[in-house]
Write a protein that holds these residues in place. Structure first.
Motif, PDB file in Angstrom:
ATOM      1  N   ALA A   1     -58.581  72.761   4.099  1.00 15.66           N
ATOM      2  CA  ALA A   1     -57.453  71.875   3.827  1.00 15.66           C
ATOM      3  C   ALA A   1     -57.228  71.715   2.330  1.00 15.66           C
ATOM      4  CB  ALA A   1     -57.687  70.513   4.471  1.00 15.66           C
ATOM      5  N   ILE A   2     -58.310  71.541   1.584  1.00 21.86           N
ATOM      6  CA  ILE A   2     -58.193  71.375   0.130  1.00 21.86           C
ATOM      7  C   ILE A   2     -57.672  72.654  -0.516  1.00 21.86           C
ATOM      8  CG2 ILE A   2     -59.501  71.029  -1.998  1.00 21.86           C
ATOM      9  CD1 ILE A   2     -61.280  69.093  -0.472  1.00 21.86           C
ATOM     10  N   VAL A   3     -58.197  73.798  -0.082  1.00 24.23           N
ATOM     11  CA  VAL A   3     -57.758  75.072  -0.652  1.00 24.23           C
ATOM     12  C   VAL A   3     -56.296  75.350  -0.290  1.00 24.23           C
ATOM     13  CG1 VAL A   3     -58.078  77.573  -0.598  1.00 24.23           C
ATOM     14  CG2 VAL A   3     -60.068  76.064  -0.706  1.00 24.23           C
ATOM     15  N   GLY A   4     -55.960  75.208   0.999  1.00 27.50           N
ATOM     16  CA  GLY A   4     -54.594  75.475   1.435  1.00 27.50           C
ATOM     17  C   GLY A   4     -53.587  74.554   0.787  1.00 27.50           C
ATOM     18  N   GLY A   5     -53.895  73.257   0.745  1.00 33.84           N
ATOM     19  CA  GLY A   5     -52.996  72.305   0.122  1.00 33.84           C
ATOM     20  C   GLY A   5     -52.876  72.527  -1.379  1.00 33.84           C
ATOM     21  N   SER A   6     -53.979  72.877  -2.032  1.00 32.22           N
ATOM     22  CA  SER A   6     -53.970  73.088  -3.485  1.00 32.22           C
ATOM     23  C   SER A   6     -53.119  74.282  -3.876  1.00 32.22           C
ATOM     24  CB  SER A   6     -55.400  73.279  -4.003  1.00 32.22           C
ATOM     25  OG  SER A   6     -56.172  72.107  -3.795  1.00 32.22           O
ATOM     26  N   ILE A   7     -53.154  75.336  -3.059  1.00 31.18           N
ATOM     27  CA  ILE A   7     -52.336  76.523  -3.347  1.00 31.18           C
ATOM     28  C   ILE A   7     -50.856  76.157  -3.351  1.00 31.18           C
ATOM     29  CG2 ILE A   7     -51.586  78.763  -2.451  1.00 31.18           C
ATOM     30  CD1 ILE A   7     -54.454  79.189  -1.462  1.00 31.18           C
ATOM     31  N   VAL A   8     -50.439  75.386  -2.348  1.00 31.01           N
ATOM     32  CA  VAL A   8     -49.035  74.977  -2.276  1.00 31.01           C
ATOM     33  C   VAL A   8     -48.700  74.026  -3.417  1.00 31.01           C
ATOM     34  CG1 VAL A   8     -47.272  73.861  -0.864  1.00 31.01           C
ATOM     35  CG2 VAL A   8     -49.017  75.275   0.221  1.00 31.01           C
ATOM     36  N   CYS A   9     -49.608  73.097  -3.724  1.00 28.82           N
ATOM     37  CA  CYS A   9     -49.374  72.158  -4.821  1.00 28.82           C
ATOM     38  C   CYS A   9     -49.184  72.888  -6.143  1.00 28.82           C
ATOM     39  CB  CYS A   9     -50.536  71.185  -4.942  1.00 28.82           C
ATOM     40  SG  CYS A   9     -50.574  69.907  -3.671  1.00 28.82           S
TER      41      CYS A   9
ATOM     42  N   VAL B   1     -48.070  69.981   3.735  1.00 27.23           N
ATOM     43  CA  VAL B   1     -48.638  69.738   5.064  1.00 27.23           C
ATOM     44  C   VAL B   1     -48.872  71.053   5.803  1.00 27.23           C
ATOM     45  CG1 VAL B   1     -48.187  68.739   7.341  1.00 27.23           C
ATOM     46  CG2 VAL B   1     -47.695  67.414   5.284  1.00 27.23           C
ATOM     47  N   VAL B   2     -47.914  71.979   5.698  1.00 24.80           N
ATOM     48  CA  VAL B   2     -48.074  73.289   6.343  1.00 24.80           C
ATOM     49  C   VAL B   2     -49.269  74.028   5.752  1.00 24.80           C
ATOM     50  CG1 VAL B   2     -47.020  75.556   6.682  1.00 24.80           C
ATOM     51  CG2 VAL B   2     -45.644  73.493   6.971  1.00 24.80           C
ATOM     52  N   GLY B   3     -49.397  73.986   4.421  1.00 25.19           N
ATOM     53  CA  GLY B   3     -50.527  74.638   3.773  1.00 25.19           C
ATOM     54  C   GLY B   3     -51.852  74.037   4.205  1.00 25.19           C
ATOM     55  N   ILE B   4     -51.881  72.705   4.319  1.00 25.57           N
ATOM     56  CA  ILE B   4     -53.096  72.020   4.766  1.00 25.57           C
ATOM     57  C   ILE B   4     -53.424  72.395   6.208  1.00 25.57           C
ATOM     58  CG2 ILE B   4     -54.050  69.755   5.365  1.00 25.57           C
ATOM     59  CD1 ILE B   4     -52.587  68.636   2.925  1.00 25.57           C
ATOM     60  N   ALA B   5     -52.391  72.443   7.064  1.00 24.75           N
ATOM     61  CA  ALA B   5     -52.607  72.776   8.477  1.00 24.75           C
ATOM     62  C   ALA B   5     -53.211  74.173   8.625  1.00 24.75           C
ATOM     63  CB  ALA B   5     -51.288  72.678   9.236  1.00 24.75           C
ATOM     64  N   LEU B   6     -52.656  75.130   7.903  1.00 26.92           N
ATOM     65  CA  LEU B   6     -53.195  76.492   7.966  1.00 26.92           C
ATOM     66  C   LEU B   6     -54.630  76.536   7.426  1.00 26.92           C
ATOM     67  CD1 LEU B   6     -50.077  78.565   6.814  1.00 26.92           C
ATOM     68  CD2 LEU B   6     -50.987  78.340   9.130  1.00 26.92           C
ATOM     69  N   GLY B   7     -54.863  75.783   6.352  1.00 31.19           N
ATOM     70  CA  GLY B   7     -56.204  75.746   5.780  1.00 31.19           C
ATOM     71  C   GLY B   7     -57.216  75.154   6.729  1.00 31.19           C
ATOM     72  N   ILE B   8     -56.822  74.100   7.459  1.00 33.51           N
ATOM     73  CA  ILE B   8     -57.729  73.472   8.423  1.00 33.51           C
ATOM     74  C   ILE B   8     -58.097  74.444   9.535  1.00 33.51           C
ATOM     75  CG2 ILE B   8     -57.849  71.729  10.250  1.00 33.51           C
ATOM     76  CD1 ILE B   8     -56.322  69.853   8.415  1.00 33.51           C
TER      77      ILE B   8
END
Length: 273
Positions: A108-116, A60-67
């Motif tokens: 969001a996709i990039v930020g979340g994918s990095i964390v995933c 969620v944090v990764g997605i938030a930063l990506g957004i």
């Protein structure tokens, strides 16, 4: 004009503590992330995915930063019309407004994918979970646009027209609320209904549905929404930038749905490194 009375009774500033000013726009982002995270956890449990609450929080944090980063850069690139080339430091002035959904989606996709990837979580599955709850953030964000009196629509004589402070002495379509209803409420209900099945539908089903539905909804609302003044209408004076960016989403969404149906890949939690 009941919505007009509601608009003029609202203040974009929620509260102020000394020099700290808290706006409804910021609260909308926070509410979207918090409620979205809680709903994502419910989906993960319903689908019986082996993803921990801590791992989800990191995503969620990764997605938030990506957004935030993607949304701002998307606005600068697609809607800036060269302004930020002359004023590069203002790219960082997020407090002045200017966020792009399409850029935020990519971020969001990039930020979340990095964390995933670092947490060995299935990226396709987490994207499907993420888009199921994304309409929550879209709903709050569009409501905040309404409170701010921005992104309003064309003149109308319908009983729910609103006279926005920056829109002149005419009643206009509250296009922000149209988007809140379609991109937020309707899209959430569609995805929520699809997510109820256990075992869950195959990977890509939810992303494809989200992209196709959002693209159609955004394209339609743009007909009553006034385009950004620095761009105006494009392609012969009839199409907006929002419509140009939304059409590829529809095509991509349909393609992903076809792929998901053909491959039938099950939703999984963690994956092997």
């Amino acid at each position: 004009m009941f919505l007009n009375d509601l608009y003029h009774s609202l203040d974009p500033i929620a509260f102020q503590l000394g020099p700290v000013v808290v706006r409804w726009y910021g609260i909308a982002y926070l509410a979207g992330f918090v409620l979205g995270g809680l709903m994502a956890w419910r989906i993960i449990r319903r689908w019986r995915l082996d993803i921990s609450a801590d791992a989800l929080m990191n995503v969620v944090v990764g997605i938030a930063l990506g957004i935030i980063v993607g949304g701002r850069l998307g606005y600068v690139v697609f809607y800036g019309a060269g302004y930020y080339l002359e004023h590069p430091l203002e790219v960082l002035a997020i407090n002045q407004g200017g966020m792009s959904f399409h850029g935020g989606l990519v971020g969001a996709i990039v930020g979340g994918s990095i964390v995933c990837r670092t947490s060995r979580i299935s990226i396709p599955t987490m994207i499907d979970v993420g888009v199921c709850v994304a309409p929550i953030g879209l709903f709050f964000g569009r409501c905040a646009n309404f409170v701010n009196g921005e992104l309003w629509g064309k003149p109308t004589d319908l009983p729910w027209g609103v006279m926005f402070e920056t829109g002149g002495a005419v009643y206009r379509h509250p296009s922000q609320l149209y988007e809140a209803l379609l991109e937020g409420v309707v899209l959430f209900l569609v995805l929520f209904a699809l997510s109820r099945r256990v075992p869950p539908r195959p990977q890509g089903t939810f992303l494809g549905t989200f992209l196709a539905c959002y693209g159609v909804f955004r394209f339609l609302v743009e007909f009553v929404r006034v385009p950004d003044k620095q761009l105006g209408y494009l392609l012969g004076g009839v199409i907006t930038m929002g419509q140009i960016l939304s059409l590829p989403l529809v095509v991509l969404g349909v393609a992903i749905l076809v792929w998901a149906h053909a491959r039938q890949r099950p939703q999984v939690g963690t994956v092997e490194g």
